[in-house]
Design an enzyme around this catalytic site. Structure first.
Site, PDB file in Angstrom:
ATOM      1  N   SER A  50      52.356  38.499  39.238  1.00 36.39           N
ATOM      2  CA  SER A  50      51.831  39.818  38.849  1.00 36.39           C
ATOM      3  C   SER A  50      52.900  40.607  38.104  1.00 36.39           C
ATOM      4  CB  SER A  50      51.360  40.588  40.090  1.00 36.39           C
ATOM      5  OG  SER A  50      52.346  40.564  41.102  1.00 36.39           O
ATOM      6  N   LYS A 118      55.138  29.640  45.861  1.00 41.72           N
ATOM      7  CA  LYS A 118      53.685  29.781  46.043  1.00 41.72           C
ATOM      8  C   LYS A 118      52.998  29.245  44.804  1.00 41.72           C
ATOM      9  CE  LYS A 118      51.372  33.905  45.846  1.00 41.72           C
ATOM     10  NZ  LYS A 118      50.450  33.694  44.690  1.00 41.72           N
ATOM     11  N   GLU A 186      42.710  35.619  48.605  1.00 39.80           N
ATOM     12  CA  GLU A 186      42.545  36.802  47.754  1.00 39.80           C
ATOM     13  C   GLU A 186      41.080  37.042  47.431  1.00 39.80           C
ATOM     14  OE1 GLU A 186      45.166  37.165  44.366  1.00 39.80           O
ATOM     15  OE2 GLU A 186      44.083  38.905  43.601  1.00 39.80           O
TER      16      GLU A 186
HETATM   17  O1  KIV Z   1      51.285  37.582  41.937  1.00 38.03           O
HETATM   18  C1  KIV Z   1      50.966  38.243  42.941  1.00 38.03           C
HETATM   19  O2  KIV Z   1      51.294  39.428  43.080  1.00 38.03           O
HETATM   20  C2  KIV Z   1      50.181  37.567  43.966  1.00 38.03           C
HETATM   21  C3  KIV Z   1      49.678  38.406  45.098  1.00 38.03           C
HETATM   22  C4  KIV Z   1      48.564  39.241  44.616  1.00 38.03           C
HETATM   23  C5  KIV Z   1      49.296  37.596  46.270  1.00 38.03           C
HETATM   24  O3  KIV Z   1      49.953  36.422  43.897  1.00 38.03           O
END
Ligand code: KIV
Length: 277
Positions: A50, A118, A186
């Site tokens: 993000s 992640k 999500e």
């Molecule tokens: O990139 C991000 O901020 C995320 C969160 C919304 C879990 O993957």
């Protein structure tokens, strides 16, 4: 153990062991000062892709590069001593093959000091997750709304409604069986999030999911009111720092134009003693 009582960062296994316990607390961070602010309060901090939208003004997360993630990962790492850091694998850096994923995830781990990476995807990414975990890379999975797939999902809508719930459950089960130590859910219906949380053996981290998840995450700039391009229903604003920041900038501009800043206390005389910085 609560985040405030802890002296060192938890390991992925410690996060996994929190299944069904006191909810895990997490936020995204992209800079050292923000990481320092949240270190004592979060169990883990996510350097989310993000960052592309929040800090770089990109229209989606698709333009985020591995280099951006590494740079922001290094900055966040310098601000953390008690929270674990997880770094997002950006679009295009892991989907091609388990080998590609390993090469890039190993670089992220080595160059940022992350405790885990992640990646987005359920059943389709299970083989890759297993490949990484067997080679020493802890993986947090991310299912439901996976923003790197907006072009095939058709936008940022709620995932897993109605008959689609079974596929989402299968995604969550697949990543758990593949060895992910936790999974982000999500934008999924609350009842489905609760069912997944009850059925899988690893912690679920909700964002737009349910208070029944094993933990929660929000994008920090959303919850502080700093990112105002759009506002999702699932974001609770705990502050309006964007408004405050703009008011501060406007006050500064007015004072500069009126020559009331800098004032006497902000300028230097030519005799000591005085503040020199
Ligand atoms: O990139 C991000 O901020 C995320 C969160 C919304 C879990 O993957």
């Amino acid at each position: 153990m609560s985040a405030t009582a802890r002296k060192t960062a938890p390991l992925p296994d410690d996060i996994r062991a929190r299944k069904g316990g006191v909810p895990l607390v997490s936020l995204t961070a992209y800079t050292t000062p923000m990481a320092q602010l949240m270190d004592a309060h979060c169990d883990f901090v996510l350097v989310g892709d993000s960052v592309g939208m929040v800090l770089h003004g990109l229209p989606s997360t698709l333009g985020v590069t591995l280099e951006m993630m590494i740079l922001h990962g290094q900055a966040v790492r310098r601000g953390l001593s008690r929270a674990m850091m997880v770094v997002d694998m950006p679009f295009g850096s892991y989907e091609e093959s388990p080998q590609q994923a390993f090469r890039n995830a190993a670089r992220v781990m080595a160059e940022t000091g992350a405790g885990a990476v992640k990646l987005e995807g359920g059943v389709t990414m299970a083989e890759t997750i297993a490949f990484l975990v067997r080679r020493g890379i802890p993986v947090m999975a991310h299912v439901g709304l996976t923003p790197q797939s907006i072009n095939t999902l058709g936008g940022y809508r709620v995932q897993g409604r109605g008959a689609a719930g079974d596929a989402l459950m299968a995604d969550a089960q697949a990543v758990a069986q593949a060895g992910a130590f936790a999974v982000v859910l999500e934008k999924v219906p609350e009842a489905l999030a609760d069912q997944i949380t009850a059925d899988i053996i690893i912690p679920t981290i909700g964002i737009g999911a349910s208070a029944g998840c094993d933990g929660q995450i929000l994008v920090v700039d959303d919850m502080l009111g700093l990112f105002t391009a759009f506002r999702a229903k699932f974001v609770k604003r705990y502050a309006d720092l964007g408004e405050q920041a703009e008011a501060a900038v406007a006050a500064y501009a007015a004072e500069v134009r009126a020559r009331s800043f800098p004032a006497a206390e902000h300028v230097f005389g030519d005799t000591a003693p005085e503040r020199t910085i």
